[in-house]
Write a protein that holds these residues in place. Structure first.
Motif, mmCIF file in Angstrom:
data_model
loop_
_atom_site.group_PDB
_atom_site.id
_atom_site.type_symbol
_atom_site.label_atom_id
_atom_site.label_comp_id
_atom_site.label_asym_id
_atom_site.label_seq_id
_atom_site.Cartn_x
_atom_site.Cartn_y
_atom_site.Cartn_z
ATOM 1 N N ARG A 299 -0.978 -5.259 0.311
ATOM 2 C CA ARG A 299 0.147 -5.488 1.217
ATOM 3 C C ARG A 299 1.455 -5.058 0.572
ATOM 4 O O ARG A 299 2.294 -4.390 1.213
ATOM 5 C CB ARG A 299 0.211 -6.966 1.621
ATOM 6 C CG ARG A 299 1.272 -7.268 2.691
ATOM 7 C CD ARG A 299 1.440 -8.755 2.912
ATOM 8 N NE ARG A 299 1.973 -9.410 1.719
ATOM 9 C CZ ARG A 299 3.252 -9.370 1.347
ATOM 10 N NH1 ARG A 299 4.136 -8.713 2.082
ATOM 11 N NH2 ARG A 299 3.656 -9.989 0.255
ATOM 12 N N LYS A 300 1.630 -5.415 -0.693
ATOM 13 C CA LYS A 300 2.874 -5.051 -1.393
ATOM 14 C C LYS A 300 3.009 -3.534 -1.537
ATOM 15 O O LYS A 300 4.109 -2.992 -1.422
ATOM 16 C CB LYS A 300 2.900 -5.719 -2.768
ATOM 17 C CG LYS A 300 3.179 -7.209 -2.700
ATOM 18 C CD LYS A 300 3.286 -7.814 -4.101
ATOM 19 C CE LYS A 300 3.665 -9.298 -4.027
ATOM 20 N NZ LYS A 300 3.755 -9.904 -5.375
ATOM 21 N N LYS A 301 1.885 -2.845 -1.768
ATOM 22 C CA LYS A 301 1.944 -1.379 -1.871
ATOM 23 C C LYS A 301 2.374 -0.785 -0.533
ATOM 24 O O LYS A 301 3.214 0.137 -0.479
ATOM 25 C CB LYS A 301 0.586 -0.821 -2.271
ATOM 26 C CG LYS A 301 0.567 0.707 -2.388
ATOM 27 C CD LYS A 301 -0.792 1.240 -2.791
ATOM 28 C CE LYS A 301 -0.771 2.770 -2.822
ATOM 29 N NZ LYS A 301 -2.102 3.337 -3.194
ATOM 30 N N GLU A 303 4.171 -2.265 1.807
ATOM 31 C CA GLU A 303 5.579 -2.595 2.017
ATOM 32 C C GLU A 303 6.473 -1.648 1.225
ATOM 33 O O GLU A 303 7.524 -1.204 1.713
ATOM 34 C CB GLU A 303 5.849 -4.049 1.596
ATOM 35 C CG GLU A 303 5.160 -5.099 2.455
ATOM 36 C CD GLU A 303 5.866 -5.312 3.793
ATOM 37 O OE1 GLU A 303 6.826 -4.577 4.085
ATOM 38 O OE2 GLU A 303 5.430 -6.191 4.556
ATOM 39 N N ALA A 304 6.043 -1.305 0.005
ATOM 40 C CA ALA A 304 6.831 -0.391 -0.824
ATOM 41 C C ALA A 304 6.879 1.013 -0.213
ATOM 42 O O ALA A 304 7.927 1.671 -0.217
ATOM 43 C CB ALA A 304 6.250 -0.341 -2.236
ATOM 44 N N LEU A 305 5.748 1.465 0.321
ATOM 45 C CA LEU A 305 5.708 2.783 0.957
ATOM 46 C C LEU A 305 6.589 2.799 2.204
ATOM 47 O O LEU A 305 7.280 3.798 2.480
ATOM 48 C CB LEU A 305 4.269 3.154 1.320
ATOM 49 C CG LEU A 305 3.320 3.392 0.137
ATOM 50 C CD1 LEU A 305 1.886 3.616 0.646
ATOM 51 C CD2 LEU A 305 3.773 4.596 -0.683
ATOM 52 N N ALA A 307 9.264 0.955 2.741
ATOM 53 C CA ALA A 307 10.664 0.985 2.294
ATOM 54 C C ALA A 307 11.084 2.399 1.892
ATOM 55 O O ALA A 307 12.197 2.843 2.195
ATOM 56 C CB ALA A 307 10.835 0.023 1.119
ATOM 57 N N LYS A 308 10.195 3.098 1.233
ATOM 58 C CA LYS A 308 10.466 4.485 0.816
ATOM 59 C C LYS A 308 10.720 5.375 2.034
ATOM 60 O O LYS A 308 11.639 6.209 2.034
ATOM 61 C CB LYS A 308 9.269 4.986 0.008
ATOM 62 C CG LYS A 308 9.475 6.329 -0.666
ATOM 63 C CD LYS A 308 8.253 6.659 -1.519
ATOM 64 C CE LYS A 308 8.428 8.020 -2.197
ATOM 65 N NZ LYS A 308 7.244 8.366 -3.049
ATOM 66 N N GLN A 311 13.984 4.744 3.686
ATOM 67 C CA GLN A 311 15.094 5.268 2.896
ATOM 68 C C GLN A 311 15.226 6.785 3.028
ATOM 69 O O GLN A 311 16.079 7.399 2.390
ATOM 70 C CB GLN A 311 14.907 4.893 1.419
ATOM 71 C CG GLN A 311 15.101 3.403 1.140
ATOM 72 C CD GLN A 311 14.607 2.993 -0.238
ATOM 73 O OE1 GLN A 311 14.254 3.847 -1.059
ATOM 74 N NE2 GLN A 311 14.584 1.687 -0.491
ATOM 75 N N ASN A 322 -0.422 9.195 -0.612
ATOM 76 C CA ASN A 322 -0.770 7.784 -0.803
ATOM 77 C C ASN A 322 -1.832 7.213 0.133
ATOM 78 O O ASN A 322 -2.412 6.161 -0.178
ATOM 79 C CB ASN A 322 0.500 6.929 -0.656
ATOM 80 C CG ASN A 322 1.543 7.250 -1.693
ATOM 81 O OD1 ASN A 322 1.480 6.759 -2.819
ATOM 82 N ND2 ASN A 322 2.514 8.080 -1.313
#
Length: 547
Positions: A299-301, A303-305, A307-308, A311, A322
């Motif tokens: 889940r955290k991975k 969420e990070a993708l 956000a990227k 941006q 990914n």
């Protein structure tokens, strides 16, 4: 239910229960093929199977096989290929005859009653004995009068067999009615029926094994001698036939605007375009049996993708680098256009809620965590009559041409007083008679598209018999059976080229299997799927959703 079947697999009652669907083939299939089965009995052939002391002849097995072939032809139409199904259908025919014989024996032992009124209702349902949908006693009498001399089938014998079949049907219902199913078993059956999976796989095709295959003459003969019957020449047949091509009847067919409009109104659903969307996605896998820590990391991975991407990173590039969905990762996660019902509900709901250009929040499904981007949306709409009028006109014209071709074929068949008139009637009607070489059931007929229904009919004929009009592609064919060549086991010299071809085929299969086993062993040993796929130059394929 499945657990019950597993626990009681050796029970004769459960074995009988499993034949429930098969019984509909034997009991309810209809008079035409059933009567052919009766006619085929009693011709002095050796039994192929013995069930509790009762013989089942090869002729009965062949009749049961033909019935199944006919059913599959109705299901698959012109795409039916007998070679694909023959071994499976033969086993199925044998199993059904054995199961039916066991049931009939048990029904007789229990002396299950069948009233005259029940028998009468069953006979009246057969279309072969009906005129305009109603039972015709004269047609019934005439049917047996025509066959008494050459088949020995009498009304009395036919009615006895029908009574037996009704006994069997009653026994089957008694067994089915006695089975109790728990809520848990219903739930399991529902899950098995409705749960879907989508598989990625790689195939090791023997055709890709292009390396040289050498052999000696001794190896070939030894290969042949392992099982000469594998090269047996099957029963083959030769026919004369005439063709009625629908394309010859297109001239002069006019389709009116009223016909087009009526067809459009009757088939509006055909011309409705459902809502579709074009989307991309990124998947971070997390299986249902993953630990809480593993699931949280996935889940955290995701969420990070996300956000990227928000941006400013390019969605397709992030997907290529990914995403865990190998079926579309190299395409930047592109899923193409799809409608509702194609994806799992959480994914579908999120995707269809987006506007073009929007990116979803992280979406959880049983496959893991997704990020979805909507590229395009096509709204649902009804195509107008103007848009589809040419398509409808062409379809109606082709259908009318097929009807005229079929009518001409029927007129030809009806004009034949006996098989010897075939050439004379063809000449009178300006038709060309074609003749085939000997062919087996699975062989194509040169010049005829999708001839499987015709071949099946030809293999039901006696020598000199003539088929009814049979559709083959866009043509109708009437054929006369001219020659029957019995099966035979050939010598090595007669089939040497076939032996070479099969020897090479087996060697290629062995090589492909060895490659697949080595691939699997490395995968189980911890090698990365992607690395192995790349090294072996394999193409990853996808099954699509299925249950």
């Amino acid at each position: 239910m499945l657990d019950i079947l597993r626990r009681h697999a050796d029970s004769w009652i459960i074995k009988v229960l499993l034949v429930g669907v098969a019984l509909s083939f034997i009991i309810g299939f209809g008079a035409f093929f059933y009567i052919k089965d009766l006619i085929g009995k009693g011709r002095g052939r050796k039994p192929a199977i013995v069930v509790n002391g009762e013989a089942i002849s090869t002729a009965r097995i062949q009749n049961a096989l033909r019935n199944l072939e006919y059913q599959y032809q109705q299901i698959f139409g012109e795409n039916y290929d007998p070679e694909t199904f023959r071994d499976q259908l033969r086993r199925q025919a044998i199993d059904q005859l054995i199961d039916y014989t066991i049931l009939r024996q048990e029904a007789e032992r229990k002396d299950i009653p069948v009233s005259d009124e029940e028998l009468k209702r069953k006979i009246h349902e057969y279309p072969v004995f009906q005129t305009n949908g109603k039972f015709d006693i004269e047609k019934f009498k005439r049917f047996f009068g025509q066959r008494r001399g050459r088949s020995g089938l009498t009304q009395k014998r036919f009615l006895e067999e029908e009574r037996q079949q009704l006994r069997v049907e009653k026994l089957r219902r008694m067994i089915l009615d006695s089975v109790k199913v728990s809520d848990a078993e219903v739930e399991e059956a529902y899950r098995l029926k409705n749960e879907q999976v989508n598989l990625l796989y790689v195939a090791f095709d023997p055709k890709d094994e292009t390396g040289e295959i050498s052999f000696t003459e001794e190896e070939l003969e030894a290969f042949f001698n392992q099982d000469p019957s594998a090269f047996q020449l099957p029963e083959r047949r030769r026919i004369s036939y005439v063709v009625f091509d629908a394309s010859r009847y297109l001239d002069g067919i006019e389709i009116s605007p009223e016909q087009i409009a009526a067809f459009y109104e009757e088939n509006r659903d055909r011309f409705r375009v459902e809502e579709e969307i074009h989307a991309r996605h990124i998947l971070v896998k997390s299986s249902p049996d993953a630990s809480a820590a593993e699931d949280e990391a996935a889940r955290k991975k995701a969420e990070a993708l996300l956000a990227k991407i928000r941006q400013g990173a390019d969605f397709a590039s992030v997907a290529r680098e990914n995403s865990d969905d190998l079926s579309n990762r190299d395409k930047g996660g592109d899923l193409g256009f799809f409608g509702r019902g194609r994806m799992v509900p959480p994914f579908e709901d999120a995707a269809f809620a987006l506007l073009p250009g929007e990116v979803s929040d992280v979406v959880k499904t049983r496959f893991g965590y997704h990020i979805i981007k909507l590229e395009e949306k096509r709204e649902a709409r009804q195509k107008s009559l103007e848009e589809v009028s040419d398509e409808i006109a062409a379809e109606l014209k082709a259908e009318e041409a097929r009807k005229r071709a079929e009518a001409a074929a029927k007129a030809f068949a009806e004009a034949l007083q006996n098989p010897e008139d075939f050439e004379k009637v063809a000449q009178q009607q300006g038709l060309e008679v074609e003749t085939t070489p000997l062919f087996a059931r699975g062989d194509p007929i040169e010049g005829l598209d999708r001839p499987w229904a015709l071949i099946s009919e030809v293999f039901r004929l006696e020598k000199g018999g003539v088929t009814e009009p049979v559709r083959a592609g866009e043509r109708f064919v009437v054929a006369r059976l001219d020659e029957i060549a019995s099966p035979k086991t050939p010598t090595f010299e007669e089939v040497r080229e076939k032996v070479i071809a099969r020897f090479k085929k087996e060697k290629r299969k062995e090589r492909a299997k060895a490659r697949a086993e080595a691939f699997l062993a490395e995968l189980k040993g911890g090698a990365a799927w992607d690395d192995l796929v790349t090294r072996e130059h394999l193409e990853v394929e996808e099954t699509g959703w299925f249950n």
